[in-house]
Scaffold this motif. Sequence first.
Motif, PDB file in Angstrom:
ATOM      1  N   ASP A   2      -7.502   4.355 -14.651  1.00 37.57           N
ATOM      2  CA  ASP A   2      -7.102   2.838 -14.723  1.00 37.57           C
ATOM      3  C   ASP A   2      -7.151   1.976 -13.849  1.00 37.57           C
ATOM      4  N   LYS A   3      -6.665   2.840 -12.454  1.00 39.67           N
ATOM      5  CA  LYS A   3      -6.617   2.101 -10.912  1.00 39.67           C
ATOM      6  C   LYS A   3      -7.104   3.067 -10.166  1.00 39.67           C
ATOM      7  N   LEU A   5      -6.975   3.495  -5.865  1.00 40.14           N
ATOM      8  CA  LEU A   5      -6.472   2.865  -4.740  1.00 40.14           C
ATOM      9  C   LEU A   5      -7.495   2.899  -3.509  1.00 40.14           C
ATOM     10  N   TYR A  26     -14.919  -0.677 -11.805  1.00 39.73           N
ATOM     11  CA  TYR A  26     -13.633   0.212 -11.684  1.00 39.73           C
ATOM     12  C   TYR A  26     -12.622  -0.836 -11.349  1.00 39.73           C
ATOM     13  N   ASN A  27     -11.506  -0.696 -11.622  1.00 40.48           N
ATOM     14  CA  ASN A  27     -10.272  -1.409 -11.098  1.00 40.48           C
ATOM     15  C   ASN A  27      -9.870  -0.911  -9.760  1.00 40.48           C
ATOM     16  N   ILE A  29      -7.942  -1.395  -6.264  1.00 39.90           N
ATOM     17  CA  ILE A  29      -6.801  -2.163  -5.927  1.00 39.90           C
ATOM     18  C   ILE A  29      -6.318  -1.774  -4.328  1.00 39.90           C
ATOM     19  N   GLU A  33      -1.853  -5.187  -2.955  1.00 39.96           N
ATOM     20  CA  GLU A  33      -1.566  -5.462  -4.516  1.00 39.96           C
ATOM     21  C   GLU A  33      -0.285  -4.820  -5.123  1.00 39.96           C
ATOM     22  N   LEU A  65      -1.885   7.660  -7.325  1.00 45.83           N
ATOM     23  CA  LEU A  65      -3.211   7.295  -7.738  1.00 45.83           C
ATOM     24  C   LEU A  65      -4.319   7.835  -7.270  1.00 45.83           C
TER      25      LEU A  65
END
Length: 202
Positions: A2-3, A5, A26-27, A29, A33, A65
């Motif tokens: 999902d995420k 880093l 891709y998400n 972050i 954030e 993550l």
Amino acid sequence: MDKILLGSGNKKKLYELQNLLQKTSYNIITAKELDIILPEVIEDGNTYEENAAKKAIAFSQFSGLPSIADDSGLEVDALGGEPGIYSGRWSGEHGENQSRENNKKLLEQMQKVPQEKRTARFVCVIVMAINEKAVITVRGECPGTILSDFRGIGGFGYDPLFFVPEYNKTFAELGEIKNTISHRAQALKKFEKILAESCYEA
């Protein structure tokens, strides 16, 4: 995943990586954030790969993550590959004057080197880790030469002295073109390809 880093303590490098990665699906972050402060990691490895992996693993374990970290540097042939992995802290200066003092040292050490022997390259290694394991490691390089004076106001670090003959400009003059040819861009292209072909579970 999902995420993912994206971890870096260098704001300008983080911004550059973000710009390059935002074009992917891709998400990606940042710590900001997530409202977290990433742990300080001592970069005591002997290679870019060791330093990048150490950071990526530390950030992944801390955040829970999958995490990306990089290590990069300038390698000058006439200086035996220096400053290399010590590029950021080569002059011993920290903070606002770090880049200025690093560049000053580079100019001093290259003062008597003839133009034909001023070849160099920027190197970037990107590592993605999941928990305690590095699962992707890629390297990108961009060749160039070292000038005897500054050119351009963009970029950061050694960019005003790193000249790319193909474009007749320094990294500090290239603008957005830098994001297509740089060592970081080359590494990210490889990273994206491997990530797209792989399946990892956090």
